[in-house]
Design an enzyme around this catalytic site. Structure first.
Site, PDB file in Angstrom:
ATOM      1  N   HIS A   1       0.816  -1.222   0.000  1.00 24.88           N
ATOM      2  CA  HIS A   1       0.000   0.000   0.000  1.00 24.88           C
ATOM      3  C   HIS A   1       0.848   1.271   0.000  1.00 24.88           C
ATOM      4  O   HIS A   1       0.335   2.355  -0.245  1.00 24.88           O
ATOM      5  CB  HIS A   1      -0.995   0.002   1.165  1.00 24.88           C
ATOM      6  CG  HIS A   1      -0.385   0.187   2.518  1.00 24.88           C
ATOM      7  ND1 HIS A   1      -0.139  -0.837   3.383  1.00 24.88           N
ATOM      8  CD2 HIS A   1       0.016   1.314   3.167  1.00 24.88           C
ATOM      9  CE1 HIS A   1       0.373  -0.373   4.509  1.00 24.88           C
ATOM     10  NE2 HIS A   1       0.481   0.935   4.401  1.00 24.88           N
TER      11      HIS A   1
ATOM     12  N   SER B   1       4.605   2.626   7.740  1.00 22.07           N
ATOM     13  CA  SER B   1       4.306   1.447   6.927  1.00 22.07           C
ATOM     14  C   SER B   1       5.491   1.060   6.048  1.00 22.07           C
ATOM     15  O   SER B   1       6.086   1.907   5.380  1.00 22.07           O
ATOM     16  CB  SER B   1       3.085   1.712   6.052  1.00 22.07           C
ATOM     17  OG  SER B   1       1.927   1.839   6.830  1.00 22.07           O
TER      18      SER B   1
ATOM     19  N   ASP C   1       0.349  -7.729   1.254  1.00 16.75           N
ATOM     20  CA  ASP C   1       0.719  -6.335   1.518  1.00 16.75           C
ATOM     21  C   ASP C   1       2.240  -6.190   1.570  1.00 16.75           C
ATOM     22  O   ASP C   1       2.796  -5.510   2.444  1.00 16.75           O
ATOM     23  CB  ASP C   1       0.084  -5.813   2.807  1.00 16.75           C
ATOM     24  CG  ASP C   1       0.126  -4.278   2.886  1.00 16.75           C
ATOM     25  OD1 ASP C   1       0.347  -3.633   1.840  1.00 16.75           O
ATOM     26  OD2 ASP C   1      -0.033  -3.728   3.994  1.00 16.75           O
TER      27      ASP C   1
END
Length: 532
Positions: A260, A375, A293
């Site tokens: 992402h 992230s 992910d």
């Protein structure tokens, strides 16, 4: 918290001086008991009262400060006073008004029948109505007109007994010697600590970069890992994008991050990676896996001195182990936070926010501060080994897991590195992810008591693939899977996350319920290539 002196002042009256001085006695009388008058001594001998605990000069310390410690959280400033500050000590008053005044008379231990001068070491306050003299004291002696005992007549000590005078002199000399010794030591210590500018502060011999930080300390781990951690900027062809984190995976210039983080740049976008030393490199997306992910980007014109981070073993991580997270929360690059492993095998479903396929993981939970921008960054153990990729946080805004603009509340989730390593290697090798599967569609609804195989698959297809792994293991629509090996399965997402911790070809044991009866079966996982 305030403090207060609670003594009262009741000035004791000074008895009048005798009309005729007492006659000196040839030999000193026996010392009178402090609570009884001296026998046949003439004038009474009244003892000096003991110094009360709260007398001036007696420290009455209080351990707590009237001010709380610095505040944390958003304000980050000084705390407000919890109450009025303790009143300051009254200077220049000599402590009068806080203890009873002794009556006039010779001090304890003086020969009976004499009226010797008071001990200079303890001047009592004047009687009511008697003017005070700030500079006066017993040292002014007779004839000074203002000795510490007011105007009462003071008779000199008898000349026949000089032993007390010698004793007092000896004690005085000893006190002066002790005082001089203390003063000399204080001066010597102050002089040794003096830097030549009148300062007596003590300086450390080592500070900052001179301090050796032992392996395993947060500072040592951060110093080792930061040079191999990058801040990633991803931008779509339309100019939209965001900031995330990644870390050096190998010496060829491959950087591992979250899907992402780079999802916007997959189709014709731009990716750049900036190292802590400020060097910035353009990069390209090598491969990405929406379900895991995980994504891999490669630096263009990668430097030759890249140092990949050491990968740990996430299967051996224990709850309570220390963790260190590195990232760029809200764009603040090279931020280091610490915490512990709060839980393992936490089922988490998250999305990249673009409406694409959700990702599922059996995550490592940590309370290290993780925010948007962390992230893709490494989650390290106390030795600096990568044990996970920071991927998701608990969002209070929507009540679920996600990557929305919410702050850390101590619930962060990382993809175990054992899983991420396998995925990254597949992406580098083929550019496409490979997923393990059971060959059956399960419900994603909560409250089913497990992972229920649906009656119908996606797009009207069969829910159990003919001749697939589930079919060969004897599973049927309506079966509810409750365990995979020793892992409890409470929902469809939990089952998917657990399956994806395995590789295609692994054999697992499934426990399921059919018609109210529990059964078990062996199943060999199949494979699916790509995200479609």
């Amino acid at each position: 918290m305030s403090t207060e002196n609670e003594g009262t002042s009741e000035g004791a009256s000074v008895p009048p001086a005798p009309s005729v001085p007492p006659t000196p006695v040839d030999a000193p009388a026996a010392q009178a008991h402090p609570e009884h008058p001296a026998p046949d001594g003439g004038s009474p001998t009244t003892p000096l009262p003991p110094v009360p605990p709260n007398a001036p000069g007696t420290a009455q310390g209080h351990g707590s400060s009237p001010y709380p410690g610095y505040g944390g959280g958003d304000r980050g400033g000084y705390g407000e006073p919890a109450g009025p500050a303790a009143p300051a000590a009254h200077a220049g008053q000599g402590g009068y008004g806080t203890q009873e005044q002794p009556p006039a008379g010779p001090p304890p231990g003086a020969p009976a029948g004499t009226s010797s001068p008071p001990d200079a070491s303890w001047p009592p306050p004047p009687a009511p109505g008697t003017p005070s003299y700030d500079g006066g004291g017993a040292g002014e002696g007779a004839g000074g007109g203002a000795a510490g005992w007011g105007s009462s007549y003071q008779e000199p000590a008898p000349k026949k007994d000089g032993r007390r005078g010698r004793l007092v002199a000896t004690v005085l000399v000893a006190a002066l010697v002790a005082g001089g010794l203390g003063g000399g030591l204080g001066y010597t210590l102050a002089k040794n600590n003096d830097d030549g500018n009148g300062s007596t502060t003590v300086s450390s011999s080592t500070s900052g970069g001179n301090v050796k930080r032992d392996p395993g300390t947060v500072a040592a781990v951060a110093a080792m890992a930061l040079p191999s951690t990058v801040t990633i900027e991803a931008e779509s062809s339309s100019g939209e994008g965001g900031t995330g984190t990644g870390f050096v995976f190998d010496t060829q210039g491959h950087i591992v991050t979250n899907n992402h983080v780079v999802a916007d740049a997959v189709d014709g976008g731009k990716v750049a990676a900036t190292f802590p030393d400020g060097k910035k490199y353009d990069a390209e997306v090598v491969g990405h896996a929406q379900g895991y992910d995980v994504a891999v980007v490669k630096l263009k014109n990668a430097p030759s001195n890249l140092k990949p981070l050491t990968l740990g073993d996430s299967d051996k991580v224990a709850v309570g182990d220390s963790t260190i997270a590195i990232g760029a929360p809200f764009g603040l690059s090279n931020t280091v936070t610490t915490g512990i492993i709060s839980a393992k095998n936490r089922p988490v479903a998250s999305s990249d926010g673009t409406g694409s396929q959700a990702s599922y993981m059996s995550a490592l939970q940590t309370d290290a501060s993780i925010n948007p921008g962390n992230s893709g960054g490494p989650l390290l153990d106390a030795q600096g080994n990568v044990i996970g990729i920071n991927s998701a946080i608990q969002s209070t805004s929507n009540g679920g897991f996600g990557t929305g603009q919410s702050g850390s509340i101590g619930l962060g989730f990382a993809i175990p590195i054992n899983q991420a390593k396998y995925v990254a290697q597949e992406l580098i090798k083929t550019g496409k992810p490979v997923y393990a599967k059971i060959g059956a569609s399960v419900s994603l609804e909560e409250g089913t008591g497990g992972a229920k195989i649906t009656d119908q698959g996606a797009g009207g297809s069969e829910s159990v693939d003919p001749n697939g792994p589930a079919d060969q293991a004897g599973l049927r629509p309506g079966d509810v899977i409750t365990k995979l090996d020793d892992r409890v399965i409470d929902s469809g997402p939990t089952l998917i996350g657990e399956i994806w911790t395995h590789k295609p070809g692994d054999e697992v044991t499934l426990t399921y319920e059919r018609g109210g009866k529990e059964q078990t079966t062996k199943l060999t996982l199949g494979s699916r290539v790509g995200d479609s």
